[in-house]
Structures are given as C-alpha cells and as structure tokens.
Design an enzyme around this catalytic site. Structure first.
Site, PDB file in Angstrom:
ATOM      1  N   CYS A 175       0.804  -1.231   0.000  1.00 15.74           N
ATOM      2  CA  CYS A 175       0.000   0.000   0.000  1.00 15.74           C
ATOM      3  C   CYS A 175       0.834   1.276   0.000  1.00 15.74           C
ATOM      4  O   CYS A 175       0.304   2.362  -0.172  1.00 15.74           O
ATOM      5  CB  CYS A 175      -0.890   0.016   1.231  1.00 15.74           C
ATOM      6  SG  CYS A 175       0.111  -0.022   2.721  1.00 15.74           S
ATOM      7  N   CYS A 234      -1.103  -5.407   7.008  1.00  8.52           N
ATOM      8  CA  CYS A 234      -0.716  -4.185   7.739  1.00  8.52           C
ATOM      9  C   CYS A 234       0.019  -4.539   9.037  1.00  8.52           C
ATOM     10  O   CYS A 234       0.822  -3.750   9.525  1.00  8.52           O
ATOM     11  CB  CYS A 234      -1.932  -3.342   8.077  1.00  8.52           C
ATOM     12  SG  CYS A 234      -3.050  -3.107   6.696  1.00  8.52           S
TER      13      CYS A 234
HETATM   14 FE1  FES Z   1      -1.164   0.214   4.350  1.00  7.66          FE
HETATM   15 FE2  FES Z   1      -2.638  -0.895   6.102  1.00  7.66          FE
HETATM   16  S1  FES Z   1      -3.239  -0.307   4.126  1.00  7.66           S
HETATM   17  S2  FES Z   1      -0.556  -0.504   6.256  1.00  7.66           S
END
Ligand code: FES
Length: 140
Positions: free
Chosen positions: A37, A119
C-alpha cells in the site's frame, strides 16, 4: 457483502494510540515501507540493561526495551498494530521482543479483517529493523 468491521480493540487503539511519537535520543530506529500500500512506519527504541541476578551476585545485564515509540503514515489497522505492538514489547528483552509474531498482535487486537492482515507485518518489520540497527551499532 459487507466486509468485516474492525474489532472494538482496534478502534480503541486507533482512536487513542499508545506510544505514538518520536524518541529524540533513541538508541536505534527502524523504518519500513509496505510494498502493498505504500504506507510507512518508523519505530524508535531506547534500550536499558536488566541485571540478571544469579546466586545473589549481579551478573551481565540483558538488554531490554526501556522505551518505544512509533510514527505511522498508514491506515487505521497499521496504527492499531503499532499501538498494540509497542505496548506488548515495552519492558521485554530484545530476544523476547524478537519472538513476537504478527499473529500474536492480530490476536491481541481481537482479529483484523483479512485484507488488513498485511498491515500487521509493518509493525513487526519495523521493530526487527530497529533491534537489528541497535545490535549493529553496539558491535561496531
Ligand atoms: Fe497500508 Fe494498512 S493499508 S498498512
């Protein structure tokens, strides 16, 4: 289909994160980015030395995490993970801290929605980097 909501504990940690911020004179820092992400996390640690007492004599000490803080540019799950992780490892020796797994954190948080499990890796990796960074420093 509705996706699984965050647990109460995740929401509590996210709204009121523990140990968030910077340690100015930190002994070591670990920084990682999440390739999934693009989020970024930094962990600061301050190391103390626990006296290991064998037979009444003070012996070699064991390094432990005296203080820990994090900065996270990330999602709610990443913030909750950082908050829970820093709570769990504070006061632990470096070896104990290295044994904490992402599953332990996720369990402690009462679970994470499946798309958010990645995450939790961020926190563990940042912690490992900080400890590695500290160990490299003391060897030199
Ligand atoms: Fe990036 Fe959770 S979406 S750390």
């Amino acid at each position: 289909m509705r996706s699984m909501p965050y647990s109460k504990k995740v929401i509590q940690h996210f709204k009121n994160p523990h140990n968030q911020g910077v340690i100015k004179n930190a002994d070591a820092v670990g920084k990682v980015g999440n390739p999934v992400c693009g989020d970024v996390m930094k962990i600061y640690i301050k190391i103390g030395r626990k006296k290991v007492d064998k037979g009444g004599k003070a012996q070699e000490g064991k390094d432990f995490i005296k203080d820990i803080k994090f900065e996270t540019l990330g999602c709610a799950a990443a913030i909750a993970v950082s908050s829970a992780l820093t709570d769990i490892v504070k006061g632990k020796t470096l070896d104990e801290a290295l044994k904490i797994t992402k599953d332990k954190i996720v369990k402690d948080l009462g679970g994470l929605p499946a798309p958010k499990v990645h995450c939790s890796m961020l926190g563990i990796e940042a912690l490992h980097k900080a400890i590695e960074n500290y160990k490299n420093k003391i060897i030199k």
